[in-house]
Each structure stands twice: as structure tokens, then as C-alpha cells.
Design a protein around this motif. Structure first.
Motif, PDB file in Angstrom:
ATOM      1  N   THR A 213       0.858  -1.182   0.000  1.00 35.32           N
ATOM      2  CA  THR A 213       0.000   0.000   0.000  1.00 35.32           C
ATOM      3  C   THR A 213       0.895   1.234   0.000  1.00 35.32           C
ATOM      4  OG1 THR A 213      -1.805  -1.099   1.170  1.00 35.32           O
ATOM      5  CG2 THR A 213      -1.731   1.304   1.275  1.00 35.32           C
ATOM      6  N   PHE A 214       0.604   2.176  -0.870  1.00 35.95           N
ATOM      7  CA  PHE A 214       1.379   3.398  -0.986  1.00 35.95           C
ATOM      8  C   PHE A 214       0.510   4.576  -0.564  1.00 35.95           C
ATOM      9  CE2 PHE A 214       3.173   0.323  -3.824  1.00 35.95           C
ATOM     10  CZ  PHE A 214       4.550   0.521  -3.747  1.00 35.95           C
ATOM     11  N   ARG A 215       1.175   5.669  -0.211  1.00 33.16           N
ATOM     12  CA  ARG A 215       0.473   6.870   0.222  1.00 33.16           C
ATOM     13  C   ARG A 215       0.918   8.063  -0.605  1.00 33.16           C
ATOM     14  NH1 ARG A 215       1.816   3.754   4.467  1.00 33.16           N
ATOM     15  NH2 ARG A 215       0.206   3.232   6.015  1.00 33.16           N
ATOM     16  N   MET A 216      -0.012   8.997  -0.804  1.00 31.33           N
ATOM     17  CA  MET A 216       0.287  10.213  -1.538  1.00 31.33           C
ATOM     18  C   MET A 216      -0.664  11.309  -1.079  1.00 31.33           C
ATOM     19  SD  MET A 216      -0.013  10.998  -5.654  1.00 31.33           S
ATOM     20  CE  MET A 216       1.247   9.808  -6.087  1.00 31.33           C
ATOM     21  N   PRO A 217      -0.143  12.519  -0.833  1.00 34.11           N
ATOM     22  CA  PRO A 217      -1.066  13.623  -0.531  1.00 34.11           C
ATOM     23  C   PRO A 217      -2.048  13.811  -1.678  1.00 34.11           C
ATOM     24  CG  PRO A 217       1.203  14.244  -0.069  1.00 34.11           C
ATOM     25  CD  PRO A 217       1.264  12.931  -0.792  1.00 34.11           C
ATOM     26  N   PHE A 222      -4.078  15.352  -7.387  1.00 31.80           N
ATOM     27  CA  PHE A 222      -4.825  16.292  -8.237  1.00 31.80           C
ATOM     28  C   PHE A 222      -3.889  16.959  -9.246  1.00 31.80           C
ATOM     29  CE2 PHE A 222      -8.045  17.205  -4.610  1.00 31.80           C
ATOM     30  CZ  PHE A 222      -8.756  16.063  -4.948  1.00 31.80           C
ATOM     31  N   THR A 223      -2.735  17.394  -8.771  1.00 30.24           N
ATOM     32  CA  THR A 223      -1.786  18.115  -9.621  1.00 30.24           C
ATOM     33  C   THR A 223      -1.267  17.228 -10.745  1.00 30.24           C
ATOM     34  OG1 THR A 223      -1.102  19.485  -7.742  1.00 30.24           O
ATOM     35  CG2 THR A 223       0.374  19.409  -9.637  1.00 30.24           C
ATOM     36  N   LEU A 224      -0.930  15.985 -10.421  1.00 33.76           N
ATOM     37  CA  LEU A 224      -0.397  15.074 -11.435  1.00 33.76           C
ATOM     38  C   LEU A 224      -1.441  14.760 -12.504  1.00 33.76           C
ATOM     39  CD1 LEU A 224       1.621  12.609  -9.160  1.00 33.76           C
ATOM     40  CD2 LEU A 224       2.542  14.343 -10.713  1.00 33.76           C
ATOM     41  N   VAL A 225      -2.675  14.500 -12.080  1.00 32.98           N
ATOM     42  CA  VAL A 225      -3.730  14.201 -13.051  1.00 32.98           C
ATOM     43  C   VAL A 225      -3.989  15.410 -13.942  1.00 32.98           C
ATOM     44  CG1 VAL A 225      -6.164  13.583 -13.343  1.00 32.98           C
ATOM     45  CG2 VAL A 225      -4.792  12.448 -11.592  1.00 32.98           C
ATOM     46  N   ALA A 226      -4.030  16.603 -13.344  1.00 28.52           N
ATOM     47  CA  ALA A 226      -4.238  17.826 -14.123  1.00 28.52           C
ATOM     48  C   ALA A 226      -3.137  18.009 -15.156  1.00 28.52           C
ATOM     49  CB  ALA A 226      -4.294  19.035 -13.195  1.00 28.52           C
ATOM     50  N   PHE A 227      -1.896  17.690 -14.776  1.00 27.91           N
ATOM     51  CA  PHE A 227      -0.775  17.839 -15.710  1.00 27.91           C
ATOM     52  C   PHE A 227      -0.928  16.906 -16.906  1.00 27.91           C
ATOM     53  CE2 PHE A 227       3.468  16.361 -17.084  1.00 27.91           C
ATOM     54  CZ  PHE A 227       3.954  17.562 -17.604  1.00 27.91           C
ATOM     55  N   VAL A 248      -5.427  29.948 -33.381  1.00 24.83           N
ATOM     56  CA  VAL A 248      -6.127  30.052 -34.664  1.00 24.83           C
ATOM     57  C   VAL A 248      -5.158  30.264 -35.814  1.00 24.83           C
ATOM     58  CG1 VAL A 248      -7.783  31.410 -35.997  1.00 24.83           C
ATOM     59  CG2 VAL A 248      -8.260  30.861 -33.606  1.00 24.83           C
ATOM     60  N   ASP A 249      -4.146  31.107 -35.615  1.00 25.07           N
ATOM     61  CA  ASP A 249      -3.189  31.421 -36.681  1.00 25.07           C
ATOM     62  C   ASP A 249      -2.022  30.449 -36.734  1.00 25.07           C
ATOM     63  OD1 ASP A 249      -4.673  33.656 -37.436  1.00 25.07           O
ATOM     64  OD2 ASP A 249      -3.666  34.922 -35.960  1.00 25.07           O
ATOM     65  N   GLY A 250      -2.040  29.452 -35.902  1.00 23.89           N
ATOM     66  CA  GLY A 250      -0.975  28.461 -35.870  1.00 23.89           C
ATOM     67  C   GLY A 250      -0.914  27.826 -34.497  1.00 23.89           C
ATOM     68  N   TRP A 251      -0.745  26.491 -34.474  1.00 24.19           N
ATOM     69  CA  TRP A 251      -0.788  25.788 -33.197  1.00 24.19           C
ATOM     70  C   TRP A 251       0.387  26.174 -32.321  1.00 24.19           C
ATOM     71  CZ3 TRP A 251       2.389  22.436 -30.523  1.00 24.19           C
ATOM     72  CH2 TRP A 251       1.812  21.853 -29.389  1.00 24.19           C
ATOM     73  N   GLN A 252       0.140  26.292 -31.033  1.00 27.68           N
ATOM     74  CA  GLN A 252       1.171  26.469 -30.023  1.00 27.68           C
ATOM     75  C   GLN A 252       0.710  25.790 -28.752  1.00 27.68           C
ATOM     76  OE1 GLN A 252       1.389  30.601 -28.383  1.00 27.68           O
ATOM     77  NE2 GLN A 252      -0.057  31.076 -30.022  1.00 27.68           N
ATOM     78  N   LEU A 253       1.633  25.587 -27.833  1.00 28.56           N
ATOM     79  CA  LEU A 253       1.292  24.911 -26.587  1.00 28.56           C
ATOM     80  C   LEU A 253       0.129  25.615 -25.888  1.00 28.56           C
ATOM     81  CD1 LEU A 253       4.718  24.036 -24.924  1.00 28.56           C
ATOM     82  CD2 LEU A 253       2.989  22.416 -25.716  1.00 28.56           C
ATOM     83  N   VAL A 254      -0.736  24.808 -25.308  1.00 26.52           N
ATOM     84  CA  VAL A 254      -1.820  25.365 -24.504  1.00 26.52           C
ATOM     85  C   VAL A 254      -1.210  26.101 -23.313  1.00 26.52           C
ATOM     86  CG1 VAL A 254      -3.822  24.797 -23.077  1.00 26.52           C
ATOM     87  CG2 VAL A 254      -3.406  23.541 -25.205  1.00 26.52           C
ATOM     88  N   SER A 255      -1.761  27.246 -22.987  1.00 22.87           N
ATOM     89  CA  SER A 255      -1.233  28.060 -21.900  1.00 22.87           C
ATOM     90  C   SER A 255      -1.134  27.250 -20.605  1.00 22.87           C
ATOM     91  CB  SER A 255      -2.138  29.272 -21.671  1.00 22.87           C
ATOM     92  OG  SER A 255      -1.780  29.946 -20.483  1.00 22.87           O
ATOM     93  N   ALA A 256      -0.031  27.456 -19.897  1.00 23.28           N
ATOM     94  CA  ALA A 256       0.156  26.761 -18.621  1.00 23.28           C
ATOM     95  C   ALA A 256      -0.910  27.162 -17.604  1.00 23.28           C
ATOM     96  CB  ALA A 256       1.544  27.057 -18.070  1.00 23.28           C
ATOM     97  N   SER A 257      -1.571  28.301 -17.824  1.00 24.93           N
ATOM     98  CA  SER A 257      -2.640  28.716 -16.899  1.00 24.93           C
ATOM     99  C   SER A 257      -3.789  27.714 -16.898  1.00 24.93           C
ATOM    100  CB  SER A 257      -3.152  30.104 -17.277  1.00 24.93           C
ATOM    101  OG  SER A 257      -3.786  30.092 -18.554  1.00 24.93           O
ATOM    102  N   LYS A 258      -3.904  26.940 -17.983  1.00 26.60           N
ATOM    103  CA  LYS A 258      -4.967  25.934 -18.037  1.00 26.60           C
ATOM    104  C   LYS A 258      -4.750  24.831 -17.006  1.00 26.60           C
ATOM    105  CE  LYS A 258      -7.383  27.721 -21.356  1.00 26.60           C
ATOM    106  NZ  LYS A 258      -8.744  28.227 -21.081  1.00 26.60           N
ATOM    107  N   LEU A 259      -3.501  24.708 -16.520  1.00 25.45           N
ATOM    108  CA  LEU A 259      -3.248  23.718 -15.475  1.00 25.45           C
ATOM    109  C   LEU A 259      -4.083  24.021 -14.231  1.00 25.45           C
ATOM    110  CD1 LEU A 259       0.613  23.305 -15.798  1.00 25.45           C
ATOM    111  CD2 LEU A 259      -1.079  21.488 -16.078  1.00 25.45           C
ATOM    112  N   VAL A 260      -4.261  25.299 -13.931  1.00 25.60           N
ATOM    113  CA  VAL A 260      -5.076  25.686 -12.781  1.00 25.60           C
ATOM    114  C   VAL A 260      -6.534  25.273 -13.029  1.00 25.60           C
ATOM    115  CG1 VAL A 260      -5.908  27.601 -11.372  1.00 25.60           C
ATOM    116  CG2 VAL A 260      -3.547  27.587 -12.198  1.00 25.60           C
ATOM    117  N   SER A 261      -6.998  25.503 -14.262  1.00 22.70           N
ATOM    118  CA  SER A 261      -8.377  25.129 -14.597  1.00 22.70           C
ATOM    119  C   SER A 261      -8.583  23.628 -14.452  1.00 22.70           C
ATOM    120  CB  SER A 261      -8.703  25.580 -16.023  1.00 22.70           C
ATOM    121  OG  SER A 261      -8.617  26.976 -16.148  1.00 22.70           O
ATOM    122  N   TRP A 262      -7.632  22.849 -14.952  1.00 21.50           N
ATOM    123  CA  TRP A 262      -7.765  21.401 -14.858  1.00 21.50           C
ATOM    124  C   TRP A 262      -7.647  20.935 -13.407  1.00 21.50           C
ATOM    125  CZ3 TRP A 262     -10.244  18.880 -18.212  1.00 21.50           C
ATOM    126  CH2 TRP A 262     -10.165  19.204 -19.570  1.00 21.50           C
TER     127      TRP A 262
END
Length: 301
Positions: A213-217, A222-227, A248-262
């Protein structure tokens, strides 16, 4: 007490134990197998999302531009087929399907609003849509729900010092509403993020996948799944499933701020899953340590 495994998973588990139980405990081989079992169970929990992401990628790479059936409609039909197969082949239970459908409804409601205010957009093709939202979009939220309910079973998740359910329900409702209201009033996401930290600060997740059995906060979980959802989101937007305004004008990485949303979405997800699987306390450690090594192996890898 719900069954830990579906009938298909019970067959896989029995065959795996026929080999795994012969491995000596505390050996290097045992530790390596624990790592492999962890990865295999995570992959198995992600099967719905992985299949849907594979279809989205395949549509980007090989779907004919002049096909009679619009690509978004093809994605919707494929998503429906995946969901049906998950139930028919007993990879998900009907009990779990209830919460997955709820994920679908909650996600589609958000999609209708967010596309209307221009937060992101889809290609304007196909007839299987609600307004500007193709119906396959709801299945992307359902994929998150599928992972959450399956990982709960497969890893026999237990929680020490889990918050009261009514507190988490109020928090999840506030988070969901803020996804809408922040377009009109002050954005409370940082207040909500602080509330999540306070409410779940003492909660520890216990999980097992072979002998130990393992433990994790829980906040770290939550953070790992969101990532990893953010990584999948980058793949999906590259494949053209949807686009943010800055893509729209060309693909780029999704903003890291979306990590908070997830991350905040994880709270909604967990609260919905507790409707099907109420949080359980971990076993008493003292009782676990008193068992012989052979008996310490859980009823399932």
C-alpha cells in the motif's frame, strides 16, 4: 461494497496472479513488477480516453477532406461506439456509466457557454452538434470521468482524513459556477484554489496495485492528473479537435494557466465520483502488518 473488478478484469487479474504470486517479495524483480503493474493499471484506467485521443489523431492524419461525413460527425459516432463497447465488453459497469453520463452533461453545459463567449472554438462542420459545439466534445469530459471511476476501483483507493462530503460539494459547485461567472464578475479561481488547499491539505490517498500500500497527498494526486490532462489537451488541439484563440493562426502549446483550470476541474470530478464510490478510510496499518506475507497480497493486483 461495490465489486473491485468487472468480469473481464477479474479474468485478467486471476491470470496475472497465477504468475505474480510466484515472485519473491522484496526482491528486485518484485519491485520492477510493481512498477510495471502500476503502469499497466494506469493505462487500463485510461482506455476510454486513450481510444478517443487515438481516434482524434487518426482523424487529423488520415480523414479525407472531401468525405461525405463531416469529420466532427465521424468523431461523434466513433465516441459513441467506444462508449457502447466499453459497456458491452464489461470494461465499465452500469453503475459507473451513471457518473460518466453526468460528466458528459456537466461538460457539455460548460462547452455551450465557453464557445459562446469565445474561450475556444470548433470547426463549423457536421450536423451532430448543439449550437457550435459538436457532440463529441462531451465525450472528452466523459473520458475524464471514466478514468476517475476506473482508477478508484483498480487501485482500491482509500482516503485518510477526507473532508466532509457536504463541504466538498459546496466547493465543487462554487468552482463550476466560477467557470461561468468569471466572464462577468471578478475571477475567484485563486480564492477557490486556496480553499482547495485548506480543505484537502490533510487528506492522504492510499492506493495499492500489487503487494504494498502506498500513500500520496491528495493535492499532489490532483496536480499530477491535471498535468497529464493538460498534455492530452495539447495533443488534441494539435490534432484540430478544437482551438484556443491564440492557436487560430498556428498551433502552439496550450497556456500553462490551463493547469489551474484542470486542477480545479479535478475537484468537480472527484465530487462526482464520490456519488458512485463514497470515500473509504484505509485499513488499520497494525492489522496489515500482522498478516503473513502471503496473506498481505490484496484480492487483486
Amino acid at each position: 461494497m461495490p465489486r473491485r473488478f468487472t468480469p473481464v478484469e477479474e479474468i485478467i487479474d486471476a491470470r496475472a496472479h497465477a504468475w505474480l504470486d510466484t515472485v519473491p517479495a522484496d526482491s528486485i524483480r518484485s519491485k520492477f513488477i510493481e512498477f510495471l503493474v502500476f503502469g499497466a493499471k494506469q493505462a487500463w484506467a485510461c482506455v476510454f480516453g486513450a481510444a478517443l485521443l487515438a481516434v482524434i489523431l487518426a482523424a487529423r492524419l488520415w480523414y479525407p477532406e472531401d468525405a461525405a461525413l463531416a469529420r466532427n460527425d465521424a468523431l461523434t459516432l466513433a465516441a459513441i461506439a467506444i462508449q457502447i463497447l466499453m459497456v458491452v465488453f464489461k470494461l465499465e459497469t452500469l453503475r459507473e456509466l451513471r457518473v460518466i453520463i453526468l460528466f458528459h452533461i456537466v461538460g457539455t453545459g460548460m462547452e455551450l457557454f465557453k464557445t459562446d463567449v469565445g474561450s475556444w472554438m470548433y470547426e463549423a462542420d457536421g450536423i451532430l452538434r448543439l449550437g457550435s459545439v459538436p457532440l463529441f466534445s462531451g465525450f472528452m469530459y466523459a473520458a475524464v470521468g471514466s478514468y476517475m471511476v476506473r482508477v478508484y476501483r483498480l487501485f482500491d483507493l482509500r482516503f485518510a482524513r477526507y473532508p466532509r462530503l457536504w463541504v466538498t460539494a459546496i466547493l465543487a459547485t462554487a468552482i463550476y459556477l466560477n467557470f461561468f461567472t468569471h466572464h462577468f464578475i471578478w475571477d475567484f479561481r485563486w480564492v477557490l484554489l486556496a480553499a482547495v488547499a485548506v480543505i484537502y491539505a490533510r487528506t492522504v490517498m492510499h492506493f495499492r496495485f500489487f503487494r504494498k500500500t502506498f500513500r500520496m497527498p491528495l493535492l499532489l494526486a490532483f496536480t499530477l492528473v491535471a498535468f497529464f490532462i493538460w498534455l492530452a489537451e495539447n495533443i488534441a488541439t494539435w490534432a484540430g479537435a478544437w482551438a484556443y484563440p491564440d492557436q487560430v493562426d498556428g498551433w502552439q502549446l496550450v497556456s500553462a494557466s490551463k493547469l489551474v483550470s484542470w486542477f480545479l476541474l479535478m475537484i468537480i470530478s472527484v465530487v462526482l465520483v464520490t456519488w458512485v464510490y463514497p470515500p473509504r478510510e484505509p485499513d488499520v496499518p497494525a492489522l496489515e502488518s500482522e498478516r503473513p506475507e502471503r496473506d498481505a497480497i490484496p484480492d487483486g493486483i
